[in-house]
Design a protein around this motif. Structure first.
Motif, PDB file in Angstrom:
ATOM      1  N   ARG A   1     -13.964  17.804  -5.604  1.00 37.55           N
ATOM      2  CA  ARG A   1     -13.826  16.795  -4.562  1.00 37.55           C
ATOM      3  C   ARG A   1     -12.358  16.391  -4.576  1.00 37.55           C
ATOM      4  NH1 ARG A   1     -18.198  15.368  -7.751  1.00 37.55           N
ATOM      5  NH2 ARG A   1     -16.834  13.943  -8.902  1.00 37.55           N
ATOM      6  N   VAL A   2     -11.708  16.425  -3.426  1.00 38.41           N
ATOM      7  CA  VAL A   2     -10.261  16.237  -3.400  1.00 38.41           C
ATOM      8  C   VAL A   2      -9.879  15.077  -2.491  1.00 38.41           C
ATOM      9  CG1 VAL A   2      -8.021  17.333  -3.080  1.00 38.41           C
ATOM     10  CG2 VAL A   2     -10.005  18.735  -3.692  1.00 38.41           C
ATOM     11  N   ALA A   3      -9.176  14.106  -3.061  1.00 41.31           N
ATOM     12  CA  ALA A   3      -8.529  13.057  -2.280  1.00 41.31           C
ATOM     13  C   ALA A   3      -7.066  13.427  -2.133  1.00 41.31           C
ATOM     14  CB  ALA A   3      -8.656  11.706  -2.977  1.00 41.31           C
ATOM     15  N   PHE A   4      -6.559  13.382  -0.916  1.00 40.38           N
ATOM     16  CA  PHE A   4      -5.158  13.713  -0.713  1.00 40.38           C
ATOM     17  C   PHE A   4      -4.500  12.698   0.202  1.00 40.38           C
ATOM     18  CE2 PHE A   4      -7.337  15.847   2.754  1.00 40.38           C
ATOM     19  CZ  PHE A   4      -6.490  15.749   3.841  1.00 40.38           C
TER      20      PHE A   4
ATOM     21  N   GLU B   1       2.373  -0.351  -4.407  1.00 40.94           N
ATOM     22  CA  GLU B   1       1.074  -0.868  -4.016  1.00 40.94           C
ATOM     23  C   GLU B   1       0.277   0.153  -3.214  1.00 40.94           C
ATOM     24  OE1 GLU B   1       4.142  -2.520  -1.062  1.00 40.94           O
ATOM     25  OE2 GLU B   1       4.009  -2.011  -3.199  1.00 40.94           O
ATOM     26  N   ALA B   2       0.977   0.977  -2.433  1.00 43.32           N
ATOM     27  CA  ALA B   2       0.288   1.992  -1.625  1.00 43.32           C
ATOM     28  C   ALA B   2      -0.323   3.069  -2.516  1.00 43.32           C
ATOM     29  CB  ALA B   2       1.262   2.610  -0.629  1.00 43.32           C
ATOM     30  N   VAL B   3       0.406   3.504  -3.520  1.00 41.95           N
ATOM     31  CA  VAL B   3      -0.108   4.529  -4.433  1.00 41.95           C
ATOM     32  C   VAL B   3      -1.273   3.982  -5.245  1.00 41.95           C
ATOM     33  CG1 VAL B   3       0.455   6.029  -6.392  1.00 41.95           C
ATOM     34  CG2 VAL B   3       2.120   5.707  -4.543  1.00 41.95           C
ATOM     35  N   THR B   4      -1.124   2.779  -5.754  1.00 36.46           N
ATOM     36  CA  THR B   4      -2.204   2.157  -6.525  1.00 36.46           C
ATOM     37  C   THR B   4      -3.468   2.047  -5.695  1.00 36.46           C
ATOM     38  OG1 THR B   4      -0.608   0.891  -7.832  1.00 36.46           O
ATOM     39  CG2 THR B   4      -2.873   0.105  -7.822  1.00 36.46           C
ATOM     40  N   ASP B   5      -3.311   1.641  -4.432  1.00 37.99           N
ATOM     41  CA  ASP B   5      -4.466   1.497  -3.544  1.00 37.99           C
ATOM     42  C   ASP B   5      -5.092   2.854  -3.236  1.00 37.99           C
ATOM     43  OD1 ASP B   5      -6.121  -0.220  -1.721  1.00 37.99           O
ATOM     44  OD2 ASP B   5      -5.253   1.126  -0.230  1.00 37.99           O
ATOM     45  N   ALA B   6      -4.274   3.881  -3.043  1.00 39.49           N
ATOM     46  CA  ALA B   6      -4.806   5.215  -2.753  1.00 39.49           C
ATOM     47  C   ALA B   6      -5.630   5.740  -3.923  1.00 39.49           C
ATOM     48  CB  ALA B   6      -3.662   6.169  -2.428  1.00 39.49           C
TER      49      ALA B   6
ATOM     50  N   ALA C   1      -8.984  11.974   3.031  1.00 37.14           N
ATOM     51  CA  ALA C   1      -7.580  11.840   3.427  1.00 37.14           C
ATOM     52  C   ALA C   1      -7.202  10.366   3.432  1.00 37.14           C
ATOM     53  CB  ALA C   1      -7.357  12.439   4.812  1.00 37.14           C
ATOM     54  N   ILE C   2      -6.074  10.047   2.797  1.00 36.97           N
ATOM     55  CA  ILE C   2      -5.627   8.663   2.677  1.00 36.97           C
ATOM     56  C   ILE C   2      -4.180   8.558   3.148  1.00 36.97           C
ATOM     57  CG2 ILE C   2      -5.264   6.718   1.120  1.00 36.97           C
ATOM     58  CD1 ILE C   2      -7.248   8.071  -0.819  1.00 36.97           C
ATOM     59  N   GLU C   3      -3.941   7.780   4.182  1.00 35.95           N
ATOM     60  CA  GLU C   3      -2.562   7.547   4.608  1.00 35.95           C
ATOM     61  C   GLU C   3      -1.860   6.719   3.538  1.00 35.95           C
ATOM     62  OE1 GLU C   3      -0.029   6.076   8.523  1.00 35.95           O
ATOM     63  OE2 GLU C   3      -2.177   5.660   8.394  1.00 35.95           O
ATOM     64  N   CYS C   4      -0.668   7.168   3.128  1.00 37.57           N
ATOM     65  CA  CYS C   4      -0.026   6.515   1.989  1.00 37.57           C
ATOM     66  C   CYS C   4       1.461   6.833   1.965  1.00 37.57           C
ATOM     67  CB  CYS C   4      -0.670   7.001   0.681  1.00 37.57           C
ATOM     68  SG  CYS C   4       0.123   6.432  -0.837  1.00 37.57           S
ATOM     69  N   ASP C   5       2.271   5.814   1.805  1.00 37.86           N
ATOM     70  CA  ASP C   5       3.688   5.990   1.517  1.00 37.86           C
ATOM     71  C   ASP C   5       3.822   6.085   0.003  1.00 37.86           C
ATOM     72  OD1 ASP C   5       6.391   5.798   0.992  1.00 37.86           O
ATOM     73  OD2 ASP C   5       6.740   4.060   2.271  1.00 37.86           O
TER      74      ASP C   5
END
Length: 250
Positions: free
Chosen positions: A32-35, A67-72, A58-62
């Motif tokens: 299972r892949v989150a990208f 904070e964006a990486v932690t949330d992803a 798929a996760i939109e992320c800067d």
């Protein structure tokens, strides 16, 4: 049964080029892949729609923002389960510029896109891997880390050199906790990166100097990434696999 059946994998910059080949490779092997993606939203949606239900997230992320990486990573865990493999692939050249003309803000942006994003991704993934007592990280360096890259790529080369050194340092730091850290260093791979930043003449000249006589494919890199993340590489850590068709041998 695939090599990664039942595992959750997290990949940054996974909607195009090498990243997409990595995501699709893990999915074929049962993961299972989150990208994450930044500017490739349409491609990301197409990938998810084409995959079996629940296989891809798929996760939109800067990837340069903490904070964006932690949330992803949090969203990936909640949707797909604990992450056992992380691939820090997000990065880019941004634009070519000679050092004498290099604006500081551009230098900082290149470092953030390549090196800081790698650090943030690794740091966000490590706590759960440490708790589990196992895990594998694969970091994306470049041939430019060895040879300085092409003209106007000093910041990119320096940032990728940092990624290479970071992989080795981190491998020492977390090896005792069951976590392996390795990297890959692609040379000329036929992706949008070189469509944008390299001339056709320059690419042809590089191919002429390459013993295997062709440009690399994204799948060539993905194969090495999957190997490093697999149990087949269980005694490898702090290693950088050079993927350049023999153009440079170290």
């Amino acid at each position: 049964m695939g090599r990664f059946e039942g595992q959750t994998v997290f990949v940054t910059g996974g909607a195009s080029g090498i990243g997409r080949a990595v995501v699709e490779g893990f999915a074929r092997e049962g993961a299972r892949v989150a990208f994450t993606y930044a500017a490739s939203g349409e491609a990301a949606r197409e990938m998810v729609e084409a995959a079996p239900q629940g296989a891809l997230l798929a996760i939109e992320c800067d990837a340069t923002r903490e904070e964006a990486v932690t949330d992803a990573v949090r969203r990936a865990n909640e949707a797909l389960g604990p992450i056992s493999v992380g691939v820090a692939n997000a990065g880019g050249l941004l634009r070519r510029c000679k050092v004498v003309d290099f604006p500081l803000d551009l230098w900082n942006e290149v470092m953030a896109v390549n090196l800081t994003s790698t650090f943030l991704t690794a740091r966000a993934l490590l706590p759960q891997m440490i708790e589990a007592g196992r895990g594998a990280l694969v970091l994306m360096s470049s041939l430019a880390a060895h040879d300085g890259g092409g003209m106007g790529a000093s910041a990119y080369a320096a940032s990728k050199g940092g990624v290479m050194t970071f992989a080795k340092a981190l491998a020492k730091e977390v090896g005792g906790q069951g976590i392996r850290v390795n990297g890959v260093a692609p040379g000329l791979i036929g992706t949008q990166f070189h469509d944008r930043f390299s001339t056709r003449e320059g690419r042809d000249a590089t191919v002429a100097r390459t013993p295997l006589g062709r440009e690399g494919r994204p799948e060539d890199v993905a194969g090495a990434v999957l190997y490093l993340a697999s149990e087949e590489a269980s005694f490898l850590t702090g290693e950088i696999i050079e993927i350049n068709g023999g153009l440079a041998m170290f």
